[in-house]
Every structure is written in C-alpha cells, then in structure tokens.
Design a protein around this motif. Structure first.
Motif, PDB file in Angstrom:
ATOM      1  N   GLU A 196       0.823  -1.209   0.000  1.00  0.00           N
ATOM      2  CA  GLU A 196       0.000   0.000   0.000  1.00  0.00           C
ATOM      3  C   GLU A 196       0.859   1.262   0.000  1.00  0.00           C
ATOM      4  O   GLU A 196       1.697   1.461   0.875  1.00  0.00           O
ATOM      5  CB  GLU A 196      -0.933  -0.007   1.223  1.00  0.00           C
ATOM      6  CG  GLU A 196      -1.967  -1.120   1.179  1.00  0.00           C
ATOM      7  CD  GLU A 196      -2.949  -1.050   2.338  1.00  0.00           C
ATOM      8  OE1 GLU A 196      -2.871  -0.076   3.115  1.00  0.00           O
ATOM      9  OE2 GLU A 196      -3.784  -1.958   2.448  1.00  0.00           O
ATOM     10  N   LEU A 197       0.621   2.104  -0.992  1.00  0.00           N
ATOM     11  CA  LEU A 197       1.319   3.378  -1.120  1.00  0.00           C
ATOM     12  C   LEU A 197       0.300   4.460  -1.465  1.00  0.00           C
ATOM     13  O   LEU A 197      -0.669   4.198  -2.180  1.00  0.00           O
ATOM     14  CB  LEU A 197       2.393   3.301  -2.218  1.00  0.00           C
ATOM     15  CG  LEU A 197       3.500   2.252  -2.003  1.00  0.00           C
ATOM     16  CD1 LEU A 197       4.318   2.087  -3.278  1.00  0.00           C
ATOM     17  CD2 LEU A 197       4.399   2.661  -0.845  1.00  0.00           C
ATOM     18  N   THR A 198       0.525   5.658  -0.959  1.00  0.00           N
ATOM     19  CA  THR A 198      -0.448   6.724  -1.176  1.00  0.00           C
ATOM     20  C   THR A 198       0.142   7.952  -1.867  1.00  0.00           C
ATOM     21  O   THR A 198      -0.579   8.900  -2.170  1.00  0.00           O
ATOM     22  CB  THR A 198      -1.059   7.184   0.166  1.00  0.00           C
ATOM     23  OG1 THR A 198      -0.005   7.589   1.054  1.00  0.00           O
ATOM     24  CG2 THR A 198      -1.853   6.055   0.813  1.00  0.00           C
ATOM     25  N   THR A 199       1.443   7.950  -2.099  1.00  0.00           N
ATOM     26  CA  THR A 199       2.082   9.061  -2.808  1.00  0.00           C
ATOM     27  C   THR A 199       2.962   8.511  -3.920  1.00  0.00           C
ATOM     28  O   THR A 199       3.358   7.348  -3.903  1.00  0.00           O
ATOM     29  CB  THR A 199       2.925   9.942  -1.859  1.00  0.00           C
ATOM     30  OG1 THR A 199       3.801   9.088  -1.091  1.00  0.00           O
ATOM     31  CG2 THR A 199       2.053  10.717  -0.904  1.00  0.00           C
ATOM     32  N   ILE A 200       3.289   9.384  -4.877  1.00  0.00           N
ATOM     33  CA  ILE A 200       4.043   8.991  -6.069  1.00  0.00           C
ATOM     34  C   ILE A 200       5.459   9.547  -5.988  1.00  0.00           C
ATOM     35  O   ILE A 200       5.663  10.735  -5.724  1.00  0.00           O
ATOM     36  CB  ILE A 200       3.351   9.500  -7.339  1.00  0.00           C
ATOM     37  CG1 ILE A 200       1.982   8.826  -7.490  1.00  0.00           C
ATOM     38  CG2 ILE A 200       4.208   9.243  -8.581  1.00  0.00           C
ATOM     39  CD1 ILE A 200       1.156   9.388  -8.638  1.00  0.00           C
ATOM     40  N   GLY A 201       6.437   8.667  -6.207  1.00  0.00           N
ATOM     41  CA  GLY A 201       7.836   9.067  -6.213  1.00  0.00           C
ATOM     42  C   GLY A 201       8.721   7.853  -6.018  1.00  0.00           C
ATOM     43  O   GLY A 201       8.240   6.722  -5.921  1.00  0.00           O
ATOM     44  N   ASN A 202      10.007   8.073  -5.961  1.00  0.00           N
ATOM     45  CA  ASN A 202      10.946   6.995  -5.672  1.00  0.00           C
ATOM     46  C   ASN A 202      11.164   6.901  -4.169  1.00  0.00           C
ATOM     47  O   ASN A 202      10.735   7.765  -3.405  1.00  0.00           O
ATOM     48  CB  ASN A 202      12.264   7.230  -6.401  1.00  0.00           C
ATOM     49  CG  ASN A 202      12.134   7.042  -7.903  1.00  0.00           C
ATOM     50  OD1 ASN A 202      12.262   7.996  -8.675  1.00  0.00           O
ATOM     51  ND2 ASN A 202      11.873   5.813  -8.342  1.00  0.00           N
ATOM     52  N   PHE A 203      11.831   5.824  -3.755  1.00  0.00           N
ATOM     53  CA  PHE A 203      11.988   5.576  -2.329  1.00  0.00           C
ATOM     54  C   PHE A 203      13.230   6.266  -1.763  1.00  0.00           C
ATOM     55  O   PHE A 203      14.278   6.338  -2.412  1.00  0.00           O
ATOM     56  CB  PHE A 203      12.067   4.075  -2.055  1.00  0.00           C
ATOM     57  CG  PHE A 203      10.801   3.332  -2.393  1.00  0.00           C
ATOM     58  CD1 PHE A 203       9.623   3.620  -1.727  1.00  0.00           C
ATOM     59  CD2 PHE A 203      10.797   2.359  -3.385  1.00  0.00           C
ATOM     60  CE1 PHE A 203       8.444   2.950  -2.042  1.00  0.00           C
ATOM     61  CE2 PHE A 203       9.631   1.678  -3.696  1.00  0.00           C
ATOM     62  CZ  PHE A 203       8.454   1.972  -3.028  1.00  0.00           C
ATOM     63  N   VAL A 204      13.072   6.749  -0.539  1.00  0.00           N
ATOM     64  CA  VAL A 204      14.182   7.308   0.228  1.00  0.00           C
ATOM     65  C   VAL A 204      14.155   6.647   1.601  1.00  0.00           C
ATOM     66  O   VAL A 204      13.219   5.923   1.939  1.00  0.00           O
ATOM     67  CB  VAL A 204      14.068   8.845   0.367  1.00  0.00           C
ATOM     68  CG1 VAL A 204      14.152   9.511  -1.002  1.00  0.00           C
ATOM     69  CG2 VAL A 204      12.769   9.241   1.074  1.00  0.00           C
ATOM     70  N   SER A 205      15.171   6.913   2.376  1.00  0.00           N
ATOM     71  CA  SER A 205      15.238   6.373   3.730  1.00  0.00           C
ATOM     72  C   SER A 205      14.587   7.352   4.696  1.00  0.00           C
ATOM     73  O   SER A 205      14.953   8.531   4.751  1.00  0.00           O
ATOM     74  CB  SER A 205      16.703   6.126   4.118  1.00  0.00           C
ATOM     75  OG  SER A 205      16.787   5.594   5.426  1.00  0.00           O
ATOM     76  N   GLY A 206      13.590   6.891   5.469  1.00  0.00           N
ATOM     77  CA  GLY A 206      12.911   7.735   6.441  1.00  0.00           C
ATOM     78  C   GLY A 206      13.776   8.011   7.656  1.00  0.00           C
ATOM     79  O   GLY A 206      14.923   7.543   7.752  1.00  0.00           O
ATOM     80  N   SER A 207      13.241   8.737   8.616  1.00  0.00           N
ATOM     81  CA  SER A 207      14.010   9.145   9.793  1.00  0.00           C
ATOM     82  C   SER A 207      14.521   7.963  10.603  1.00  0.00           C
ATOM     83  O   SER A 207      15.560   8.043  11.259  1.00  0.00           O
ATOM     84  CB  SER A 207      13.156  10.054  10.686  1.00  0.00           C
ATOM     85  OG  SER A 207      11.944   9.393  11.054  1.00  0.00           O
ATOM     86  N   ASN A 208      13.803   6.844  10.552  1.00  0.00           N
ATOM     87  CA  ASN A 208      14.226   5.640  11.273  1.00  0.00           C
ATOM     88  C   ASN A 208      14.771   4.568  10.329  1.00  0.00           C
ATOM     89  O   ASN A 208      14.873   3.404  10.701  1.00  0.00           O
ATOM     90  CB  ASN A 208      13.056   5.071  12.084  1.00  0.00           C
ATOM     91  CG  ASN A 208      12.591   6.024  13.160  1.00  0.00           C
ATOM     92  OD1 ASN A 208      13.412   6.634  13.847  1.00  0.00           O
ATOM     93  ND2 ASN A 208      11.276   6.167  13.295  1.00  0.00           N
TER      94      ASN A 208
END
Length: 415
Positions: free
Chosen positions: A178-190
């Motif tokens: 499940e994804l709700t936004t469009i773009g490539n992946f990055v590393s989140g704060s955690n």
C-alpha cells in the motif's frame, strides 16, 4: 560460457579492455567499467579476506554494467556499476524497494541482499580521488538459477504456464504493497522506506495522479526545449501540450474519461498508485527448472501510477500496453504465434480470476496508457545523447514515429 558473458583477464589493462570489450561511444555505460584488480579491491573493502578467482562481465543491459565475481572459496557475488547519469539516489531507492518487496514476497521468491555499496565506501573515502572506482556500485548476493529469458523459448507450453502462474502471484503480491504518494523511495528518519522525490528531475513526491502526470509532462517539455532543434518535430506541439497540462491539472481530463470503462463483476477499481518494479521482464527473473528462484533489478522501483507497470513491463508475454500509434509495436502483437496468444490469454485470465487484476489499455483506462506513451514521445530518451547530425536512419525514423504518435495522442485526449 555464453556469447553475452565475457571473462575479464586478471592481467588485462584498461586500454585493452576499452579497445576490446567496453567499446560504447555513447549511452549511460560509456566510460564505466571494472578491471580484475579494481574488483578485487572492492571485495577487499566490503568483504575482508575474500580473494577473487574469476570476474565475468555480462554484456547485456543498457543502464549498468553487471559482473559476477567468483571467489577462491567458491562464494559468488554480483557487482553492478551504475551508469553515468545516476548517483547515490538510485542505490538508496533500490535498497528501500528491496526491503518492501522482500516482505511481500517472503514465501514466494527471493530478492537480492546488498553486501556493500559505494555509499558505505564514500563515508570512508570521503574524497572522490581516493575512491576505488569513481562511480556508484552495488555488491549483492547472487541468487540461484539462470535468467528466464535464456531458457524461455525452449520451454514446453505447459511449463510456461507453471511459470506464468508464479509471475501472476508475484505481480499481485507487489501490487498489495500500500502506497499513497508517487515518487521513488528514500530512507525515512528511522531508516524505513518512504516515498520521496523522483530520482530523475528531482520533482515530487506527488499526492495525486494528475499532479504527477502534469509534472512529468512539464519535465519532458524542459528536456525538449533544452535540446534546441534536436526535437524540432515535437516542439511544434508545445501549445497543445500546454493545453493538455491545464486539462490534467484541473481534473478535466479525468472527468472527460470517467465512466467510459465498465469493470467486470467481481473486479474492483485498483488504487491509482501502486508499487512499481519498473522492468517486469523475463531477463530480470531467475529460474531453476520451472520454479522462479529470484527477482532482481529494482533500481527504478517506486510508488507510481498503477498503469505504469503495464506500460513498462511484460513485453515478453506480449502483455505490455504498447503505444497504440506505434505501427512497429502493434505489428509485433499482430504477428503473435498461436502459442503466444494462448499464453497471453492464460496470463490475463489468471490475473483476473485469481487476483482480480485487469490490464490497462483498451477497455480499462486507455487514456492513461495514451498519456504514458505521450510523455515519452515528447523528448525520446533514447535520442537525447547522440547529436542529431550523426543520427542513423533508424533513429531518424524513430523520431518521426514519436512525433506522429504524439500528434495522434493529443487528438485522442482532445488537445
């Protein structure tokens, strides 16, 4: 050793390799290569104690150079060098995509594990001049099996159906992320996967399909204008493209085509945003017999409009949503054999009946497929690198096909 695999001699110097093997004069792999000695240095840095026994280069591919490093202890690793148009973002994107895919596919198929990357090395060798090689790379585990495309043509039809059943399951599992936004992946704060801006162009993330499509068209127009007269045929459509952007941004285009396609009973409308592998082709799957043992090449994965996987992959099953105005691509569909048609029908039936997934195209949001190809045809990526004065006859024809298709797509969309 097959024709598309070359063993890199331990004693070969750079001049010899450039003259005999790494001969591209354009494209993302130009000037990107590995010697035996450099491969040994990479292994020593990320896997201390490993000694390289044989380095093999896989000649296939467009964006990267891929090598198999066999060590003296019989362990094997894949080393992939990124093309010259990319940076750390692509490595981060793939690492995060693999994490999501591994969870979704854990009991179905293996995906690669990273052993080391140029990101880790750059934290030690902080000056580019001190790096082992001056471009991005990934060292990953080698998955079992052989590329599916190398054995597909010789498989009996019933065995192909066994493989297709697994492909449908893998595809459905990835769609379930499940994804709700469009773009490539990055590393989140955690360190968790998070959808960020696009690797190419840096725009986004986008909250809606329309926002993404409009942004993409604007980016392609930018490429077209930067190229001067190289894309003269498509520059003449600029006013119509600007009108299209206005229709997309206002929501008018979606309202124009709303309700035109009736979904079959039992099939619900898909989320407009899905996990995208980005290159769902047989060359990126490994098999042992009829068992799919590995899925790789997630470098362009991300959260994207749901139609894009259909437009970018499945060519090997003739299931790709091709440009309806590209006569060459449409000709391939008309020339399918009886067995190929049967397999395509089987694949689509399994997806519909078992996974409630429909292909995009005629009868299911065809206008989105049209828009996908329209964007590509504004400033064709395969023509951006070579100067127009050295275009081959084939490249010139390709430009004409792109421009003609762009014109017809704009007409279809009412612009």
């Amino acid at each position: 050793m097959t024709a598309d695999i070359v063993v890199i001699p331990a004693a070969a110097d750079e001049a010899t390799l450039l003259a005999d093997i790494y001969t591209e004069d354009q494209g993302p792999r130009k000037g990107i290569y590995l010697t035996f000695a450099k491969a040994q240095s990479l292994l020593e840095f990320h896997l201390p104690g490993k000694q390289l026994d044989q380095l093999s280069y896989f000649k296939r591919g467009y964006n990267n150079r891929v090598y198999l490093a066999r060590c003296t202890d019989t362990s094997e690793y894949v080393i992939r060098l990124g093309g010259r148009f990319w940076d750390h973002k692509k490595i981060t994107n793939e690492a995060q995509a693999l994490g999501l895919a591994r969870k979704a596919l854990i009991d179905v198929v293996e995906v690669p594990k990273f052993v080391g990357t140029s990101i880790e090395e750059s934290k030690v060798h902080t000056e580019e001049s001190t790096r082992i090689i001056p471009y991005d790379y990934i060292i990953m585990s080698r998955l079992p099996g052989v590329p599916l495309d190398t054995v597909w043509d010789d498989m009996p039809q019933d065995d192909k159906k066994v493989v297709v059943d697994q492909v449908a399951e893998i595809f459905a599992r990835l769609r379930s992320i499940e994804l709700t936004t469009i773009g490539n992946f990055v590393s989140g704060s955690n360190g968790e996967p998070q959808v960020g801006s696009l690797m190419e162009g840096g725009c986004g993330p986008f909250k809606s399909w329309g926002e993404f499509v409009a942004g993409n068209i604007k980016q392609e127009i930018k490429y077209m204008l930067q190229a001067g007269e190289k894309f003269a045929e498509t520059r003449s459509y600029l006013p119509r493209l600007e009108a299209l952007i206005e229709k997309v941004e206002s929501g008018e285009l979606e309202r124009q085509f709303a309700g035109k396609d009736a979904l079959p009973e039992g099939v619900a409308a898909e989320s407009p945003i899905s996990f995208l592998h980005g290159d769902f082709e047989s060359r990126n799957m490994l098999v042992v017999g009829t068992k799919i043992s590995g899925l790789h090449d997630f470098e362009f994965a991300g959260g994207f409009p749901s139609e894009q996987e259909w437009c970018a992959g499945f060519e090997w099953l003739f299931a790709r949503a091709e440009d309806p105005y590209d006569e060459g691509e449409q000709g391939k569909l008309r020339d399918m054999t009886v067995d190929q048609k049967e397999l395509l029908e089987y694949f689509l039936r399994v997806l519909k009946e078992k996974h409630a997934i429909l292909p995009y195209g005629k009868g299911n949001q065809e206008f989105k497929v049209m828009l996908y190809h329209l964007q590509i045809n504004i400033a064709p990526w395969w023509l951006r690198d070579p100067a127009r004065e050295i275009w081959t006859e084939k490249q010139t024809r390709s430009m004409k096909t792109a421009a003609d298709s762009l014109d017809k797509a704009l007409q279809f969309l009412g612009c």
